[in-house]
Design a protein around this motif. Structure first.
Motif, PDB file in Angstrom:
ATOM      1  N   GLN A   1     -55.876 -24.964 -17.839  1.00  0.00           N
ATOM      2  CA  GLN A   1     -54.517 -24.756 -18.341  1.00  0.00           C
ATOM      3  C   GLN A   1     -54.544 -23.856 -19.579  1.00  0.00           C
ATOM      4  O   GLN A   1     -53.701 -22.964 -19.726  1.00  0.00           O
ATOM      5  CB  GLN A   1     -53.863 -26.092 -18.672  1.00  0.00           C
ATOM      6  N   ARG A   2     -55.519 -24.060 -20.455  1.00  0.00           N
ATOM      7  CA  ARG A   2     -55.638 -23.204 -21.639  1.00  0.00           C
ATOM      8  C   ARG A   2     -55.929 -21.761 -21.237  1.00  0.00           C
ATOM      9  O   ARG A   2     -55.423 -20.821 -21.846  1.00  0.00           O
ATOM     10  CB  ARG A   2     -56.733 -23.727 -22.566  1.00  0.00           C
ATOM     11  N   ILE A   3     -56.753 -21.581 -20.208  1.00  0.00           N
ATOM     12  CA  ILE A   3     -57.052 -20.234 -19.705  1.00  0.00           C
ATOM     13  C   ILE A   3     -55.776 -19.585 -19.176  1.00  0.00           C
ATOM     14  O   ILE A   3     -55.491 -18.422 -19.461  1.00  0.00           O
ATOM     15  CB  ILE A   3     -58.140 -20.282 -18.610  1.00  0.00           C
ATOM     16  N   ASP A   4     -54.994 -20.336 -18.418  1.00  0.00           N
ATOM     17  CA  ASP A   4     -53.743 -19.821 -17.864  1.00  0.00           C
ATOM     18  C   ASP A   4     -52.790 -19.400 -18.979  1.00  0.00           C
ATOM     19  O   ASP A   4     -52.205 -18.315 -18.924  1.00  0.00           O
ATOM     20  CB  ASP A   4     -53.093 -20.890 -16.983  1.00  0.00           C
ATOM     21  N   ILE A   5     -52.646 -20.236 -19.988  1.00  0.00           N
ATOM     22  CA  ILE A   5     -51.754 -19.925 -21.108  1.00  0.00           C
ATOM     23  C   ILE A   5     -52.222 -18.662 -21.831  1.00  0.00           C
ATOM     24  O   ILE A   5     -51.416 -17.789 -22.164  1.00  0.00           O
ATOM     25  CB  ILE A   5     -51.669 -21.126 -22.076  1.00  0.00           C
ATOM     26  N   ALA A   6     -53.527 -18.546 -22.058  1.00  0.00           N
ATOM     27  CA  ALA A   6     -54.068 -17.368 -22.743  1.00  0.00           C
ATOM     28  C   ALA A   6     -53.859 -16.101 -21.914  1.00  0.00           C
ATOM     29  O   ALA A   6     -53.485 -15.055 -22.449  1.00  0.00           O
ATOM     30  CB  ALA A   6     -55.549 -17.565 -23.042  1.00  0.00           C
ATOM     31  N   ALA A   7     -54.087 -16.187 -20.605  1.00  0.00           N
ATOM     32  CA  ALA A   7     -53.898 -15.015 -19.732  1.00  0.00           C
ATOM     33  C   ALA A   7     -52.436 -14.579 -19.741  1.00  0.00           C
ATOM     34  O   ALA A   7     -52.133 -13.387 -19.797  1.00  0.00           O
ATOM     35  CB  ALA A   7     -54.356 -15.337 -18.310  1.00  0.00           C
ATOM     36  N   ARG A   8     -51.519 -15.544 -19.698  1.00  0.00           N
ATOM     37  CA  ARG A   8     -50.087 -15.216 -19.743  1.00  0.00           C
ATOM     38  C   ARG A   8     -49.732 -14.531 -21.066  1.00  0.00           C
ATOM     39  O   ARG A   8     -48.984 -13.553 -21.088  1.00  0.00           O
ATOM     40  CB  ARG A   8     -49.244 -16.485 -19.582  1.00  0.00           C
TER      41      ARG A   8
END
Length: 97
Positions: free
Chosen positions: A45-52
């Motif tokens: 989830q942290r990876i997804d937030i950072a990519a966004r």
């Protein structure tokens, strides 16, 4: 589990071929237990937030909610890069790294 950092570095303009400096996101995960499904989901989830954030995926342009193809490619690439890094970290931890 070691406390460590993960970095993602992509921008939409880089993926589109335009000259620009790549943005980076540092993702802390020392507080997570990556040996558990809950810890892995939290890091994903942290990876997804950072990519966004890096790709401006949640930014809205006046008059449209449609994301540009460059933004979509940037997001997909940045997320894949982050998940690839996650896989390497998990593998290293399983090997005692």
């Amino acid at each position: 589990m070691k406390t460590a950092l993960m970095a993602l570095a992509m921008t939409g303009s880089v993926l589109a071929g335009a000259p620009a400096s790549a943005e980076k996101a540092t993702i802390l995960y020392g507080d997570l237990d990556l040996a558990t499904a809950k810890g892995l989901r939290a890091l994903e989830q942290r990876i997804d937030i950072a990519a966004r954030k890096i790709c401006g995926f949640n930014d809205h342009i006046t008059g449209t909610r449609v994301r540009s193809p460059e933004t979509k490619r940037c997001y997909a690439h940045a997320k894949a890069q982050g998940l690839q890094t996650l896989a390497a970290i998990v593998s290293a931890n399983q090997l005692g790294g």
